[in-house]
Structures are given as C-alpha cells and as structure tokens.
Design a protein around this motif. Structure first.
Motif, PDB file in Angstrom:
ATOM      1  N   ALA A  73       0.816  -1.220   0.000  1.00  0.00           N
ATOM      2  CA  ALA A  73       0.000   0.000   0.000  1.00  0.00           C
ATOM      3  C   ALA A  73       0.850   1.271   0.000  1.00  0.00           C
ATOM      4  O   ALA A  73       0.569   2.216  -0.747  1.00  0.00           O
ATOM      5  N   ALA A  74       1.896   1.281   0.848  1.00  0.00           N
ATOM      6  CA  ALA A  74       2.705   2.505   0.985  1.00  0.00           C
ATOM      7  C   ALA A  74       3.403   2.907  -0.308  1.00  0.00           C
ATOM      8  O   ALA A  74       3.242   4.044  -0.778  1.00  0.00           O
ATOM      9  N   PRO A  75       4.201   2.017  -0.939  1.00  0.00           N
ATOM     10  CA  PRO A  75       4.870   2.437  -2.179  1.00  0.00           C
ATOM     11  C   PRO A  75       3.906   2.743  -3.325  1.00  0.00           C
ATOM     12  O   PRO A  75       4.152   3.650  -4.124  1.00  0.00           O
ATOM     13  N   VAL A  76       2.809   1.998  -3.409  1.00  0.00           N
ATOM     14  CA  VAL A  76       1.836   2.256  -4.474  1.00  0.00           C
ATOM     15  C   VAL A  76       1.229   3.646  -4.316  1.00  0.00           C
ATOM     16  O   VAL A  76       1.093   4.416  -5.275  1.00  0.00           O
ATOM     17  N   THR A  77       0.865   3.977  -3.083  1.00  0.00           N
ATOM     18  CA  THR A  77       0.303   5.302  -2.809  1.00  0.00           C
ATOM     19  C   THR A  77       1.307   6.401  -3.131  1.00  0.00           C
ATOM     20  O   THR A  77       0.956   7.447  -3.690  1.00  0.00           O
ATOM     21  N   LEU A  78       2.578   6.148  -2.783  1.00  0.00           N
ATOM     22  CA  LEU A  78       3.634   7.124  -3.039  1.00  0.00           C
ATOM     23  C   LEU A  78       3.791   7.369  -4.537  1.00  0.00           C
ATOM     24  O   LEU A  78       3.823   8.511  -5.001  1.00  0.00           O
ATOM     25  N   PHE A  79       3.875   6.285  -5.309  1.00  0.00           N
ATOM     26  CA  PHE A  79       4.046   6.434  -6.750  1.00  0.00           C
ATOM     27  C   PHE A  79       2.794   7.000  -7.415  1.00  0.00           C
ATOM     28  O   PHE A  79       2.884   7.729  -8.405  1.00  0.00           O
ATOM     29  N   ALA A  80       1.643   6.683  -6.885  1.00  0.00           N
ATOM     30  CA  ALA A  80       0.397   7.196  -7.456  1.00  0.00           C
ATOM     31  C   ALA A  80       0.275   8.709  -7.283  1.00  0.00           C
ATOM     32  O   ALA A  80      -0.402   9.386  -8.063  1.00  0.00           O
ATOM     33  N   SER A  81       0.946   9.223  -6.255  1.00  0.00           N
ATOM     34  CA  SER A  81       0.868  10.672  -6.006  1.00  0.00           C
ATOM     35  C   SER A  81       1.734  11.480  -6.977  1.00  0.00           C
ATOM     36  O   SER A  81       1.549  12.690  -7.119  1.00  0.00           O
ATOM     37  N   VAL A  82       2.682  10.799  -7.650  1.00  0.00           N
ATOM     38  CA  VAL A  82       3.587  11.515  -8.556  1.00  0.00           C
ATOM     39  C   VAL A  82       2.841  12.174  -9.715  1.00  0.00           C
ATOM     40  O   VAL A  82       2.994  13.385  -9.936  1.00  0.00           O
ATOM     41  N   PRO A  83       2.021  11.445 -10.503  1.00  0.00           N
ATOM     42  CA  PRO A  83       1.322  12.118 -11.612  1.00  0.00           C
ATOM     43  C   PRO A  83       0.353  13.198 -11.145  1.00  0.00           C
ATOM     44  O   PRO A  83       0.179  14.218 -11.819  1.00  0.00           O
ATOM     45  N   VAL A  84      -0.267  12.969  -9.987  1.00  0.00           N
ATOM     46  CA  VAL A  84      -1.185  13.979  -9.453  1.00  0.00           C
ATOM     47  C   VAL A  84      -0.422  15.250  -9.098  1.00  0.00           C
ATOM     48  O   VAL A  84      -0.851  16.374  -9.398  1.00  0.00           O
ATOM     49  N   THR A  85       0.744  15.072  -8.480  1.00  0.00           N
ATOM     50  CA  THR A  85       1.572  16.222  -8.104  1.00  0.00           C
ATOM     51  C   THR A  85       2.067  16.962  -9.342  1.00  0.00           C
ATOM     52  O   THR A  85       2.067  18.197  -9.376  1.00  0.00           O
ATOM     53  N   LEU A  86       2.493  16.213 -10.346  1.00  0.00           N
ATOM     54  CA  LEU A  86       2.963  16.839 -11.582  1.00  0.00           C
ATOM     55  C   LEU A  86       1.860  17.657 -12.245  1.00  0.00           C
ATOM     56  O   LEU A  86       2.095  18.782 -12.706  1.00  0.00           O
ATOM     57  N   PHE A  87       0.661  17.088 -12.290  1.00  0.00           N
ATOM     58  CA  PHE A  87      -0.459  17.819 -12.886  1.00  0.00           C
ATOM     59  C   PHE A  87      -0.734  19.111 -12.117  1.00  0.00           C
ATOM     60  O   PHE A  87      -0.967  20.164 -12.719  1.00  0.00           O
ATOM     61  N   ALA A  88      -0.691  18.994 -10.789  1.00  0.00           N
ATOM     62  CA  ALA A  88      -0.941  20.174  -9.959  1.00  0.00           C
ATOM     63  C   ALA A  88       0.127  21.242 -10.188  1.00  0.00           C
ATOM     64  O   ALA A  88      -0.175  22.438 -10.314  1.00  0.00           O
ATOM     65  N   MET A  89       1.389  20.822 -10.260  1.00  0.00           N
ATOM     66  CA  MET A  89       2.477  21.778 -10.456  1.00  0.00           C
ATOM     67  C   MET A  89       2.383  22.469 -11.806  1.00  0.00           C
ATOM     68  O   MET A  89       2.675  23.666 -11.930  1.00  0.00           O
ATOM     69  N   LEU A  90       1.972  21.729 -12.820  1.00  0.00           N
ATOM     70  CA  LEU A  90       1.918  22.284 -14.165  1.00  0.00           C
ATOM     71  C   LEU A  90       0.694  23.164 -14.400  1.00  0.00           C
ATOM     72  O   LEU A  90       0.754  24.146 -15.124  1.00  0.00           O
ATOM     73  N   GLN A  91      -0.425  22.785 -13.802  1.00  0.00           N
ATOM     74  CA  GLN A  91      -1.680  23.498 -14.059  1.00  0.00           C
ATOM     75  C   GLN A  91      -2.088  24.480 -12.961  1.00  0.00           C
ATOM     76  O   GLN A  91      -2.915  25.359 -13.201  1.00  0.00           O
ATOM     77  N   PHE A  92      -1.508  24.306 -11.758  1.00  0.00           N
ATOM     78  CA  PHE A  92      -1.930  25.147 -10.641  1.00  0.00           C
ATOM     79  C   PHE A  92      -1.667  26.636 -10.885  1.00  0.00           C
ATOM     80  O   PHE A  92      -2.530  27.473 -10.573  1.00  0.00           O
ATOM     81  N   PRO A  93      -0.488  27.031 -11.442  1.00  0.00           N
ATOM     82  CA  PRO A  93      -0.287  28.462 -11.703  1.00  0.00           C
ATOM     83  C   PRO A  93      -1.353  29.068 -12.599  1.00  0.00           C
ATOM     84  O   PRO A  93      -1.813  30.186 -12.357  1.00  0.00           O
ATOM     85  N   LEU A  94      -1.748  28.315 -13.639  1.00  0.00           N
ATOM     86  CA  LEU A  94      -2.805  28.804 -14.532  1.00  0.00           C
ATOM     87  C   LEU A  94      -4.118  28.938 -13.782  1.00  0.00           C
ATOM     88  O   LEU A  94      -4.837  29.940 -13.935  1.00  0.00           O
ATOM     89  N   LEU A  95      -4.436  27.943 -12.962  1.00  0.00           N
ATOM     90  CA  LEU A  95      -5.692  27.979 -12.212  1.00  0.00           C
ATOM     91  C   LEU A  95      -5.716  29.157 -11.242  1.00  0.00           C
ATOM     92  O   LEU A  95      -6.727  29.864 -11.124  1.00  0.00           O
ATOM     93  N   VAL A  96      -4.598  29.381 -10.561  1.00  0.00           N
ATOM     94  CA  VAL A  96      -4.514  30.502  -9.610  1.00  0.00           C
ATOM     95  C   VAL A  96      -4.724  31.823 -10.337  1.00  0.00           C
ATOM     96  O   VAL A  96      -5.455  32.711  -9.863  1.00  0.00           O
ATOM     97  N   GLU A  97      -4.084  31.956 -11.499  1.00  0.00           N
ATOM     98  CA  GLU A  97      -4.224  33.200 -12.253  1.00  0.00           C
ATOM     99  C   GLU A  97      -5.655  33.391 -12.730  1.00  0.00           C
ATOM    100  O   GLU A  97      -6.179  34.522 -12.720  1.00  0.00           O
ATOM    101  N   LEU A  98      -6.288  32.318 -13.142  1.00  0.00           N
ATOM    102  CA  LEU A  98      -7.692  32.403 -13.561  1.00  0.00           C
ATOM    103  C   LEU A  98      -8.593  32.849 -12.417  1.00  0.00           C
ATOM    104  O   LEU A  98      -9.437  33.736 -12.577  1.00  0.00           O
ATOM    105  N   VAL A  99      -8.410  32.219 -11.258  1.00  0.00           N
ATOM    106  CA  VAL A  99      -9.238  32.548 -10.094  1.00  0.00           C
ATOM    107  C   VAL A  99      -8.991  33.981  -9.647  1.00  0.00           C
ATOM    108  O   VAL A  99      -9.926  34.743  -9.383  1.00  0.00           O
ATOM    109  N   TYR A 100      -7.703  34.341  -9.568  1.00  0.00           N
ATOM    110  CA  TYR A 100      -7.361  35.676  -9.074  1.00  0.00           C
ATOM    111  C   TYR A 100      -7.858  36.760 -10.020  1.00  0.00           C
ATOM    112  O   TYR A 100      -8.376  37.791  -9.591  1.00  0.00           O
ATOM    113  N   SER A 101      -7.704  36.508 -11.325  1.00  0.00           N
ATOM    114  CA  SER A 101      -8.112  37.506 -12.303  1.00  0.00           C
ATOM    115  C   SER A 101      -9.630  37.659 -12.368  1.00  0.00           C
ATOM    116  O   SER A 101     -10.140  38.755 -12.617  1.00  0.00           O
TER     117      SER A 101
END
Length: 583
Positions: A545-573
């Motif tokens: 469970a532990a390593p699977v959960t850890l590796f599963a969080s990688v794509p989610v984190t990458l998506f957040a890092m790549l798209q979060f700045p755009l989302l923040v700018e959209l919300v703020y604007s």
C-alpha cells in the motif's frame, strides 16, 4: 608615434599585465623615459595598462614611486582619447590604485579627457559604486580644464543622471543635498535628474516583484537614514530583524527609502526656485515619463508638491488619460482618488478620442504581457474598458472620433487578433484536456463493474464489507463524476460563440471548473487504483500500500504543479480583488 615601438616595448606590456615588476625593473633603471612611454597604438603608458588590469597593484605601486621620483606630472599622461590612468581606474572600479594616484597628485582628479569627462563621471558612467564614492571626496567643486566645475552645468547633470541610471540613489541623494542646482540642470541628452529617475521603476517599491514571504520580511525591515536611536526594546527588535533578514532584501528596501527621499528633495528644490516654468518643465516631464512605467510614488509626490501638474500635456494626453493609455492601474487609482481632477482631465484629444476610446485601444505590449495567455489578456482589456465606461460621461459612450468610430467599435477593431488568439488558446487547451477527461470517464465507468476480487454468485463484490473497498468505490465514483463534469465544461468551451464579452467572465469560469474537475478526477483515479491494488495484493505483499500510494501521487503532483499556476491566475483575475480602487 613609431608603431614598431609597440613591438620593442612588448616585454613592458606583458610585465604590466602580469604584475611582474622584477623582470622589467632593469629596463626602467636604464631608460627612465620608458616610465611614461607610449607602448600601444592607443598611446597607453605602462601605468595605463597595469591599472587597467585591476590586479597588477604591485607593479602600479612601484612604477608610481619611480615616476614621482623623476617627475610627478607624468602621472597625468594621457592616451589618444585624453584618458589618464585615473580614468582607467574609474572605469574598472580600481579604487586601490585610484587612491594611490590621488595621494601622489591630487590635481589628477580634476583632469578631463577629450570629451570633457572627469574620472568621477566615468565611475558613475560605468557603475563603480565604491570608486565613485571615493572620487566624490577628492574631486573639488572648481573649474577644470574645460572651465566647468564637475558639479555644475551639463557635467553636474550628467553626474547625477548617470548615478541614477546605475541605481546609486544614495549617491544621487548626497549630490542633491550638497549641490541642489543639479536638480534643474539638464544632462548631455537634455534630461533632468527627476525625468531619468522617472524611467527607472526598479528603484521604486512599485517596480519590485516580491513573493509573499519576501513581502512580509520587507515590511518588517527597519531603515533609518538618519541613524537615530529609538526606544531600547524597539531598537533591539529592529536589530534582530536586520540580523535575520537577507542582505539583498535589506539593500532593496534601503534603496527604495533613499529613492523616495530623493524624489521629495528634488521636488522641494524645484518649488524653492519659485518659477512656474521650471516646475512645469521638470515636474511635467517627470510625471509624463513616470506614468509610462507606472511609478505612482513619484507621481504622487510631484502632484502633491504642485497640483497643477495634472494638466501637463504629453502628446495630447493629460495624466488621467495617459494612465488609461498605458494601462497603469496604480497611477489610474492614484488620480481617481484625487478630488475631482479626474472629471476635468477626462477630455478628448486631437483625434476626438475620449477616455473610453483610449480604453478601447489595445494595451502597449509590455503591459499586455503582464498577464499570461491571450484569454486572460482579453479579460484584462475588458476590465479596463468597463471601468472607464463606468466613469465617463454618458455622452462619451456613443461619441464618434475623427475616424467616425464609437468607443466600442474601436475596442472591437483593436482586439480582433487578441480575440482570435484567445479563442485558439482556449480551444487547444480544451481539446487536449477533453481527451484526458474522456479516458478517465471510460476507465472509471469500467472499473465500477469489474471490481477487484470479483463478485459472488449473487453479483455482490467479495470485498464489499472491506473498508479499503469502500475507498475504492467512492474514489471511482468521484473520478467518474468529476471527469464527466470536466468533459462537459471543456465541450462548453469548445462550442462557445467566443464573443468579446465571453472572455470577461463566462469562459474563464468554465475553464476553472473544468481544470478543477479534471484534477479531482485524476487524483480520485489514482486513489482508486491504489486501493484496488492493495485489496488484491495485501495478503501476498502486506507492504504494497505505501509504495503504491507514493508512486500514485507523482502524476497527481505533476499535474498540480503544471496546471496550478494557470488555475490561480484564472481565479485571481476573475474573482480576486479588482485592480481598481472604488471610492
């Protein structure tokens, strides 16, 4: 000069470059005239070369002693452009050798080259802060070879404008206090010090981009130009803050404080002259320059010093309209808060453009690029137009300019390309994201009917009572619902009519909902996958469970890092605080 002499004097040149006095000492002993010989085609002497390295200090010390022993006047030998060795030291920031030269020949600091520049001016020109401060202390306020003092006329104006250009606000403040006439004098380009300062946004607080944490530290850093003592406890706190503050952040705030003090002092000097023409020229040109760069701090001081300056006209634009023209919201807000001047200054220009026509024109490219993405740029343009529309007289909204165009017609005509770019960006983003969302919908739907572990004869899952199975089924349901929502929102964007008004609220809102939904669906999918894997393998591999959960969080984190700045700018604007201040 004999060009072949450069070959014969090559050993001296190399020795000066390499700080090797010993290998040429015998040459100077046998031929003292070579101490100030022209050893390059540019008439440079060994002293010029050695000082120009900024490292051959031993060589410089020895040759200076020998020159002084024979004839100290030779220290002022010039190259073909009239530069002495001190000019070289000033250019390179070689303070060590500059001090040595001046100690042997104080008058060398007053020497000018063929262009009339002293070493002092060159130190400012080349941005050599320490050398500049030293030369300020040894360069006298008296006429030089050109009959002018380094601190008056064009030379004096050059000195302060070059210091400001280099970012040396401490030097400029010192000069204004000691030589106030510099404020009203113009440099070689016909500019005053205040106008040059108005073109340097980085020396003002408004021109500095700081992160939230840096802003917090910045606001707490104490800066006292007078160095006066305060209450004991407060003084202790100030020293503690200074101790933990980054040095570059302290230097930045110190520069900002010095700059604001400099502006106040300059404006005071201008008013003390008691001349409307001087004030109109110096303050007016400074204000018209500052509005282009959004330096509202300088404009505020100038207007408070001489309120009539809001009527200074630059290329047919008064201050309030210029703020709209250059899309400087901080300047716009400043003038907006000032009594009723905005009403009187909101007049038409020579093309019969009223303020709403100006707001309808496309922003200058540097201001347009302060917002990322054509869609958000279009939104910002609409925000400006609507704000100005709410302020102008009703008759202006349908008024025609000399091109027979209303403000709205001007807006549509000027923003055609930006609308197309915004549409293309929205469609490209939505098309790519729709594919991802559709895949998640497919996987989540299939996973609901092919549960891990299989079903019994009644069709019920074997792990129905297992808490981990509950995590799986809830996550799968969230993934299905969120991905479906994201696909619908992206489809709504793709099928939008892309009218100008859509970029103001509708399209950004849909993009925000779509991106958030897509992120939730991906995160829920990873959770469902991890839960399914844990259900199937936990008896065989308990630690899975532990390593699977850890590796599963990688794509989610990458998506957040790549798209979060755009989302923040959209919300703020879209939903953040307005760039305009309502009063």
């Amino acid at each position: 000069m004999d060009d072949n002499a450069t070959i014969r004097n090559l050993p001296i040149y190399k020795a000066a470059m390499n700080d090797d006095w010993d290998c040429v000492e015998h040459i100077f002993d046998a031929n003292p005239d070579k101490l100030d010989a022209k050893i390059t085609i540019w008439w440079e002497t060994p002293l010029h070369i050695a000082i120009g390295t900024n490292t051959s200090h031993r060589f410089v010390n020895n040759i200076v002693e020998n020159i002084v022993f024979t004839d100290a006047r030779k220290l002022g030998a010039k190259n073909c452009w009239g530069n002495t060795a001190l000019h070289y030291a000033a250019k390179l920031g070689n303070t060590i050798d500059a001090k040595l030269l001046v100690s042997k020949d104080p008058g060398i600091a007053q020497v000018t080259n063929t262009e009339g520049h002293t070493a002092l001016k060159l130190a400012a020109w080349y941005g050599r802060h320490d050398t500049l401060w030293y030369l300020l202390g040894v360069t006298k306020d008296e006429p030089g070879e050109n009959g002018m003092s380094p601190y008056s006329g064009v030379s004096g104006a050059d000195l302060i404008t070059l210091s400001i250009t280099a970012g040396f606000c401490d030097v400029a403040l010192y000069l204004v206090k000691k030589y106030p006439d510099m404020v009203t004098q113009k440099d070689r380009n016909g500019d005053t010090a205040l106008k040059v300062l108005a073109s340097k946004p980085h020396v003002f607080p408004s021109g500095s981009k700081l992160h939230i944490f840096q802003n917090l530290i910045y606001s707490c850093i104490p800066v006292d130009l007078e160095k006066t003592s305060d209450h004991t406890f407060r003084s202790f706190i100030s020293k503690l803050i200074l101790l933990i503050s980054p040095k570059d952040l302290y230097n930045k705030k110190l520069m900002h404080v010095q700059t604001l003090k400099l502006v106040e002092r300059m404006c005071s000097v201008v008013i003390e002259k008691g001349s409307h023409d001087i004030a109109w020229d110096i303050l007016g040109t400074a204000v018209s320059t500052a509005v282009k760069y959004g330096i509202h701090e300088l404009i505020k001081v100038c207007v408070e010093t001489y309120p009539d300056i809001v009527w200074y006209e630059d290329d047919g634009f008064y201050l309030f309209i210029a703020a709209i023209r250059y899309r400087q919201e901080k300047v716009f807000n400043l003038v907006y808060r000032m009594t009723g001047h905005k009403v009187f200054a909101a007049t038409v220009n020579s093309n019969a453009d009223n303020p709403l026509h100006i707001a309808g024109r496309l922003s200058p490219l540097p201001r347009l690029k302060t917002v990322s993405g054509a869609a958000l740029q279009m939104q910002r343009e609409l925000q400006w137009y609507k704000k100005v529309e709410s302020l102008v007289k009703p008759i202006y909204k349908e008024a025609l300019n000399n091109d027979q165009m209303t403000p709205r017609m001007v807006f549509t005509n000027e923003h055609k390309d930006l609308v197309d770019e915004g549409e293309a960006w929205m469609k490209d983003t939505s098309s790519s994201s729709t594919v991802v969302g559709a895949l998640v919908v497919t996987m989540a739907f299939a996973a609901a009917f092919t549960v891990p572990g299989g079903n019994d004869s009644n069709g019920l899952p074997f792990f129905l009572d297992d808490p981990v199975f509950l995590i799986f089924i809830v996550s799968d349901a969230i993934a299905l619902f969120a991905s479906t929502t994201s696909v619908l929102m992206f489809l709504a964007i793709l099928t939008s009519r892309y009218a100008e008004e859509d970029f103001y609220y509708a399209l950004p809102k849909r993009m925000m909902i779509a991106l958030v939904s897509l992120f939730l669906s991906l995160a829920a999918t990873m959770i469902a996958f991890s839960a399914a894997l844990a259900l199937v393998l936990r008896d065989e591999i308990p630690w899975i469970a532990a390593p699977v959960t850890l590796f599963a969080s990688v794509p989610v984190t990458l998506f957040a890092m790549l798209q979060f700045p755009l989302l923040v700018e959209l919300v703020y604007s879209t939903y953040g605080p307005s760039i305009f201040i309502d009063v």
